[in-house]
Design an enzyme around this catalytic site. Structure first.
Site, short mmCIF file in Angstrom:
data_model
loop_
_atom_site.label_atom_id
_atom_site.label_comp_id
_atom_site.label_asym_id
_atom_site.label_seq_id
_atom_site.Cartn_x
_atom_site.Cartn_y
_atom_site.Cartn_z
N GLU A 1 148.18 149.53 11.28
CA GLU A 1 148.31 149.23 9.84
C GLU A 1 148.61 150.48 9.01
O GLU A 1 148.14 150.61 7.88
CB GLU A 1 147.04 148.53 9.31
CG GLU A 1 146.84 147.16 9.90
CD GLU A 1 145.76 146.34 9.19
OE1 GLU A 1 144.93 146.93 8.47
OE2 GLU A 1 145.75 145.11 9.35
N GLU B 1 147.46 140.03 13.84
CA GLU B 1 146.12 139.73 13.33
C GLU B 1 146.16 138.51 12.42
O GLU B 1 146.60 138.60 11.28
CB GLU B 1 145.53 140.93 12.55
CG GLU B 1 145.19 142.09 13.45
CD GLU B 1 144.44 143.23 12.75
OE1 GLU B 1 143.96 143.03 11.61
OE2 GLU B 1 144.36 144.31 13.35
#
Ligand SMILES: *[C@@H]1O[C@H](CO)[C@@H](O)[C@H](O)[C@H]1NC(C)=O
Ligand SMILES: *[C@@H]1O[C@H](CO)[C@@H](O)[C@H](O)[C@H]1NC(C)=O
Ligand SMILES: *[C@@H]1O[C@H](CO)[C@@H](O)[C@H](O)[C@H]1NC(C)=O
Ligand SMILES: *[C@@H]1O[C@H](CO)[C@@H](O)[C@H](O)[C@H]1NC(C)=O
Ligand SMILES: *[C@@H]1O[C@H](CO)[C@@H](O)[C@H](O)[C@H]1NC(C)=O
Ligand SMILES: *[C@@H]1O[C@H](CO)[C@@H](O)[C@H](O)[C@H]1NC(C)=O
Ligand SMILES: *[C@@H]1O[C@H](CO)[C@@H](O)[C@H](O)[C@H]1NC(C)=O
Ligand SMILES: *[C@@H]1O[C@H](CO)[C@@H](O)[C@H](O)[C@H]1NC(C)=O
Ligand SMILES: *[C@@H]1O[C@H](CO)[C@@H](O)[C@H](O)[C@H]1NC(C)=O
Ligand SMILES: *[C@@H]1O[C@H](CO)[C@@H](O)[C@H](O)[C@H]1NC(C)=O
Length: 811
Positions: A183, A252
C-alpha cells in the site's frame, strides 16, 4: 495374458516414476488472469497470518478454507519477529514460515507470499524490526541506501529460504505469487521524487530475486512492469490495472474490520460482501482475496498501535477460535461454487455489458453457444426489481447479483442466504453453550509493583521523551519521576491544592503524587494523544510526581517485567504474597493463580470483564493485552445493519457502551493436563476473583429455507442443471461435534430469527421429522417440500422450514 501383465508392469513403472518427479507448476499472467500451467484461472484467496494462531491449528484452518472454496492462502511475512536482533533469525513455533507454507500445500492450496517487508496489518511497528529505527542515517521506505540495503537483505533472505525448501510453484511448491512493499501508493506523494525512485528500485530488486512467479504491489497505481498493481478496498469492481497486459486482481477485500480498545465491534453483512465479490468477477476480476479469511489473535505485544485490541477476529469466515462463522463461511462457499461454474467463459471471453434499467445491468461472457455465463446486477441500494434478460424475467433484490453459469438459470443470488446461521456465543444462549468456572476458589497470590523508578537504569532529561527511542520496544512502559517543592508554609496535616497537566502523544499514562494514584489519561485509535489534567493536593516540602507512560501497540519497563514474574520459573517463588486479604482495585499489581485445564478440545478463553487494563500470561505465554474498563461510545450501533448500500468500517457496529473485548483466547496447545499457571499484570485496578475460565461446549445453529429458494449450489451440474429442484435445509456442527437437541422446527410461516424463532400463523411442528434425520449427526440435510413435511395451509404459497438446533462436542 502376457500382454496384460506387461502393460501392468509398464503402468507401475510409470506410476513410480511419476511419484518421484517434482511436479513443477508454471505461473505467468496475461491481460485476463494468472495463467497456471498454461490455464487461465479464477482464484479465490484468503488471508491467514501464521503468528495469529498456533501451528497446531493451521491444518484445520486450511481444511476449512479448502472446503469453503478457496484456492489460495495469502499471508504477510513479519520481519520484526523473524529478525528480532539484526542478523539473528528466528523461524520457530508460530513463526515457522516454512512449516506454514508446507501445511498450505498439504491442504491442496496455493500461497500468495506478501514479503513486503512492510506489512502494516495492525501489527506492532508494521512489521519493521525496532533496531532498524536506530541505524544512523536510516529513512524508511524511500530511496535511502541504508534502508534499501536492509530491505534487500531481508527480501532475499525470505526468497532464498523458500527456494531452499522448494516452495515456489516452479519448484513444485505452492507459492504462485509474491508481494513487494505494501500500500505504498497511499503515502508515496509524501516522499516526493524519492518515493518514485524507491518504487522503481523495489520493483527491480524484487524481479532480480528470480522467484519465477509473478510479483504484485497493492494500492500502487505506478507499479512498474512487470509487477501487477492490485486493488485493496471494500469494493474493487471499478478498478483497472495500470496496463492492459495485467489482470484485474484484488488483494484485500475486507470481510469486516479490525477492533480497537474503546470502540464498538465492527461487522460486515455477508450479503454485501458477496455482492462486492460477485460485482468484481462480473466486471472482469479474476483473483480475489478476503482480508481476513481467518483473523485470529494478537498474542503478546504483537498488536500494532495505537490501541489495537488483542482479538483480530475481523468478523472473518473462520472466527478467532477456528470455528466457521455462519452464515458468512457457507454463503461465500456457495458463491465460490457458482463463480467456479463460470470459470471457462469468464477467463476466455470478453464481457458484453447490457443496460437493463436504472441501476440494473448484465455482463455476459459468451465463449460459444455451449459456454456462456451471465451476471445480473441490481446495484441500486433501495429498490428490488424484475428484469427481462434474453426473453426471461428475473427477480433481483436491491444490492444483489444473480449468477447464471449457462446464461439462463440462476444458481445463486448474493442477497439470498440459504446457508446455516450460528448464534454468537455471547447472545441469549451463553448459559447452554459456555461452561464458565470462576477462579475465585483457586489459590491466588500477588506482588505489588513499586511506584516510580525502581532500578539503576534511570537518567535525567528535561521534558518528555520519544518513548520508542528509550524503551527500544522492550516494554510498554516508561517511568518518569520528578518532584515539586512547596515552599509556602502550610499548616501541619494540611495540603495545598494544585493543578497538574500532562500532555502526551500517546497512548496512556498513570499519574502518581507521593506514590498515590491520582490520574489516568489515554487516547484512542484515531488520536492516541491526550491531555491529563488533575487537581492534586501537595504538602509542604518535596512532593514526588511519578508518571508511567504506557504504549498500547510499542528507568525502562516495570520492575515486575524485569523480575520475569510472568515466568514459570517464578511460579513458586516467595516473592509472591499469599493470603486471604487479596488486594483488589489496585494499580500496578501482579496476580498469580493456577487452574485446571478443561478437558476435551473445545475452545478456551478467559473472561477478563472484571479487570481494568493489563496483560495476561498462561504458562508463561502472553495471551495479549486486555483493557476491559475502556467502554465504547454508547451510540452508533446497529445490530440489524441493512446490507444494502455502500459499506464502510463504521456502518455496522455492535456492543456499544461495552468493552471492545472481554474474552481472551487461550490456545489449547498452551495448556497442559492438570495445573496451569495464570499470571496477570493489572495496571489500573480490577477484581481478579471474578475472572472466569470459559470453555465453549455447545453451539446454537439455525437454518431457514423457503420452498422457492434455490437448491444448494453444489448440486448444480453443468450439462444437467440442478440434480434435484427441491431446496434443502442443511445443518452442520464443527468436526467432532454432533446435534444434541432440536429446539425449534416449524414448516409454514415461521417468524423471528435464530435464537428467537416463533411459529407463524401457518405452522406444522416438524420436530419429530427433523429429530429423526438430524439427531446425533454431525451434519444433516432436510428437503424443504410439502411432500416431506406435510402441508399445513394449502393457500399459503411460499412456506419455509426453520430449525434451531444445539451442537455439542462428542464426549
Ligand atoms: C531463474 O531461476 C530459474 C530456475 O531456477 C533458472 O532456470 C533461471 O536461469 C534463473 N534466471 C536468472 C535470470 O537467474
Ligand atoms: C478481448 O478483448 C481484448 C482487448 O480488446 C482482445 O485483445 C481479445 O482478443 C478479446 N478476446 C476475445 C475472446 O474476444
Ligand atoms: C445465566 O446463568 C446465570 C447464573 O446462573 C444467570 O444469572 C443469568 O441470568 C443466566 N443468563 C441467561 C441469559 O440466561
Ligand atoms: C543494577 O546494575 C547491576 C550492574 O550494573 C545489575 O547487575 C543489576 O541487575 C541492576 N539492577 C537493576 C534492578 O536494574
Ligand atoms: C533519541 O535518543 C538519543 C540519545 O540516545 C538522542 O540523541 C536523540 O535526540 C533522541 N531522539 C528523539 C527523537 O528523541
Ligand atoms: C496528622 O496525621 C497523622 C497521620 O495521618 C496523624 O497520626 C496525626 O494525629 C495528625 N496530626 C494532627 C495534628 O492532626
Ligand atoms: C523466563 O524464564 C526463562 C527460562 O528460565 C528465561 O530464559 C527468561 O529469560 C525468563 N524471562 C524473564 C523475563 O526473566
Ligand atoms: C510449584 O510447586 C508445586 C508444589 O510443589 C508443584 O506441583 C509445581 O509443579 C510447581 N510449579 C512450578 C512451575 O514449578
Ligand atoms: C477503585 O478505586 C478508585 C479510587 O482509586 C475508586 O474511584 C473506584 O470507585 C474503585 N472501584 C471499585 C470498583 O471499587
Ligand atoms: C443509496 O443510493 C443513493 C442514490 O444512488 C445514494 O445517494 C446513497 O448514498 C446510497 N446509500 C448508500 C448507503 O449507499
Amino acid at each position: 495374458m502376457n500382454l496384460s501383465r506387461t502393460l501392468f508392469i509398464v503402468f507401475l513403472l510409470f506410476e513410480g516414476n511419476f511419484c518421484q518427479r517434482v511436479v513443477s507448476t508454471s505461473v505467468i499472467y496475461d491481460s485476463k488472469a494468472l495463467v497456471i500451467d498454461g490455464k487461465r484461472r479464477i482464484l479465490q484467496s484468503g488471508s491467514v497470518h501464521y503468528p495469529r494462531t498456533t501451528p497446531e491449528v493451521w491444518p484445520e484452518i486450511f481444511r476449512k478454507a479448502k472446503e469453503g472454496g478457496l484456492d489460495v492462502i495469502e499471508t504477510y511475512v513479519f520481519w520484526n519477529y523473524h529478525e528480532p536482533v539484526r542478523g539473528e533469525y528466528y523461524f520457530r513455533g508460530r513463526f515457522d514460515l516454512v512449516r506454514f507454507v508446507k501445511e498450505v500445500k498439504q491442504a491442496g492450496l496455493f500461497v500468495h507470499l506478501r514479503i513486503g517487508p512492510y506489512a502494516c496489518a495492525e501489527w506492532n511497528y508494521g512489521g519493521f524490526p525496532i533496531w532498524l529505527h536506530f541505524i544512523p542515517g536510516i529513512q524508511f521506505r524511500t530511496t535511502n541506501n541504508i534502508f534499501k540495503k536492509e530491505m534487500e537483505l531481508f527480501l532475499s533472505k525470505i526468497v532464498n529460504l523458500m527456494k531452499d525448501e522448494n516452495l515456489f510453484a516452479t519448484q513444485g511448491g505452492p507459492i504462485i505469487l509474491a508481494q513487494v512493499e505494501n500500500e505504498y501508493g497511499n503515502v508515496e506523494w509524501a516522499y516526493g521524487i524519492g518515493g518514485q525512485l524507491y518504487i522503481k528500485w523495489a520493483a527491480e530488486t524484487a524481479v532480480g530475486l528470480n522467484t519465477t512467479v509473478p510479483w504484485v504491489m497493492c494500492a500502487q497505481e505506478d507499479a512498474p512492469d512487470p509487477i501487477i498493481n492490485t486493488c485493496n478496498g471494500f469494493y474493487c469492481d471499478l478498478f483497472t490495472p495500470n496496463s492492459p497486459s495485467k489482470p484485474k486482481m484484488w488483494t484485500e477485500n475486507y470481510v469486516g474490520w479490525f477492533l480497537a480498545f474503546g470502540y464498538a465491534v465492527p461487522f460486515r453483512p455477508v450479503e454485501d460482501l458477496a455482492f462486492a465479490v460477485a460485482r468484481f468477477f462480473e466486471t472482469g476480476g479474476t483473483f480475489q482475496n478476503y482480508y481476513m479469511y481467518f483473523g485470529g489473535t494478537n498474542f503478546g505485544r504483537t498488536a500494532g498501535g495505537p490501541l489495537i485490541a488483542t482479538s483480530y477476529d475481523y468478523d472473518a469466515p473462520i472466527n478467532e477460535y477456528g470455528f466457521v462463522n455462519q452464515p458468512k463461511w457457507g454463503h461465500l462457499r456457495d458463491l465460490h461454487i457458482a463463480i467456479r461454474h463460470c470459470e471457462e467463459p469468464l477467463v476466455n471471453a470478453n464481457a458484453t455489458q447490457i443496460f437493463l434499467g436504472k441501476n440494473l445491468e448484465a455482463h455476459v461472457y459468451h465463449k460459444s453457444s455451449k459456454e456462456c455465463a451471465a451476471f445480473l446486477a441490481n446495484y441500486g441500494n433501495f429498490s428490488d426489481a424484475t428484469v427481462l434478460f434474453k426473453g426471461n424475467s428475473y427477480f433481483l433484490p436491491a444490492w444483489s447479483v444473480s449468477i447464471l453459469p449457462d446464461c439462463k438459470n440462476v444458481i445463486f443470488n448474493t442477497a439470498k442466504v440459504v446457508s446455516q446461521t450460528n448464534l454468537d456465543n455471547d447472545a441469549l444462549t451463553w448459559n447452554i453453550t459456555m461452561h464458565e468456572s470462576l477462579l475465585s476458589s483457586s489459590p491466588w497470590s500477588w506482588y505489588k509493583e513499586k511506584v516510580g523508578i525502581w532500578g539503576n537504569n534511570s537518567f535525567q532529561a528535561s521534558g518528555l521523551l520519544e518513548q520508542i527511542n528509550i524503551t527500544k520496544d522492550t516494554s510498554d512502559f516508561l517511568w518518569y519521576t520528578t518532584s515539586i517543592n512547596v515552599n509556602e508554609k502550610i499548616k501541619k496535616n494540611q495540603t495545598k491544592e494544585a493543578g497538574l497537566l500532562i500532555g502526551s502523544l500517546g497512548h496512556a499514562s498513570l499519574l502518581f503524587v507521593n506514590e498515590r494514584l491520582v490520574g489516568f489519561g489515554y487516547g484512542n485509535h484515531d488520536d492516541a494523544s491526550f491531555m491529563l489534567s488533575v487537581k492534586v493536593n501537595l504538602h509542604s516540602g518535596s512532593n514526588r510526581i511519578d508518571v508511567l507512560s504506557m504504549m498500547v501497540g510499542l528507568q525502562v519497563g516495570l520492575e515486575g517485567e524485569f523480575l520475569g514474574l510472568e515466568n514459570l520459573t517464578l511460579a513458586n517463588s516467595s516473592i509472591w504474597t499469599k493470603g486471604s486479604a487479596m488486594p483488589n482495585n489496585q494499580s500496578l499489581i501482579w496476580y498469580k493463580t493456577v487452574f485446571l485445564a478443561p478437558e476435551g478440545k473445545a475452545p478456551v478463553s478467559l473472561n477478563l470483564a472484571s479487570m481494568g487494563k493489563g496483560q495476561a500470561w498462561v504458562n508463561g505465554q502472553s495471551i495479549g493485552r486486555y483493557w476491559s474498563s475502556y467502554l465504547s461510545p454508547s451510540t452508533g450501533c446497529s445490530e440489524s445493519c441493512d446490507y444494502r448500500g455502500t459499506y464502510d468500517a463504521s456502518k455496522c457496529l455492535k456492543k456499544c457502551g461495552q468493552p471492545a473485548q472481554i474474552l481472551y483466547h487461550v490456545p489449547r496447545s498452551w495448556l497442559q493436563p492438570g495445573e496451569n499457571l495464570l499470571v496477570i499484570h493489572e495496571e489500573i485496578g480490577g477484581d481478579p476473583l471474578k475472572i472466569s475460565l470459559l470453555t465453549q461446549n455447545g453451539q446454537v445453529i439455525c437454518g431457514r429455507v423457503s420452498e422457492d429458494d434455490l437448491p444448494p449450489t453444489d448440486t448444480w451440474e453443468p450439462s444437467v442443471g440442478f440434480v434435484s429442484t427441491i431446496p434443502e435445509l442443511r445443518l452442520a456442527c464443527e468436526p467432532g461435534w454432533y446435534i444434541a437437541s432440536i429446539h425449534f422446527a416449524s414448516f409454514g410461516t415461521p417468524e423471528g430469527k435464530c435464537g428467537a424463532f416463533i411459529p407463524g400463523s401457518c405452522h406444522t411442528n416438524v420436530l419429530s421429522i427433523v429429530q429423526k434425520i438430524c439427531f446425533g449427526k454431525q451434519r444433516c440435510s432436510i428437503s424443504v417440500s410439502e411432500a416431506k413435511l406435510g402441508d399445513p395451509c394449502p393457500d399459503v404459497m411460499k412456506k419455509s422450514l426453520a430449525v434451531e438446533a444445539l451442537c455439542r462436542a462428542l464426549e
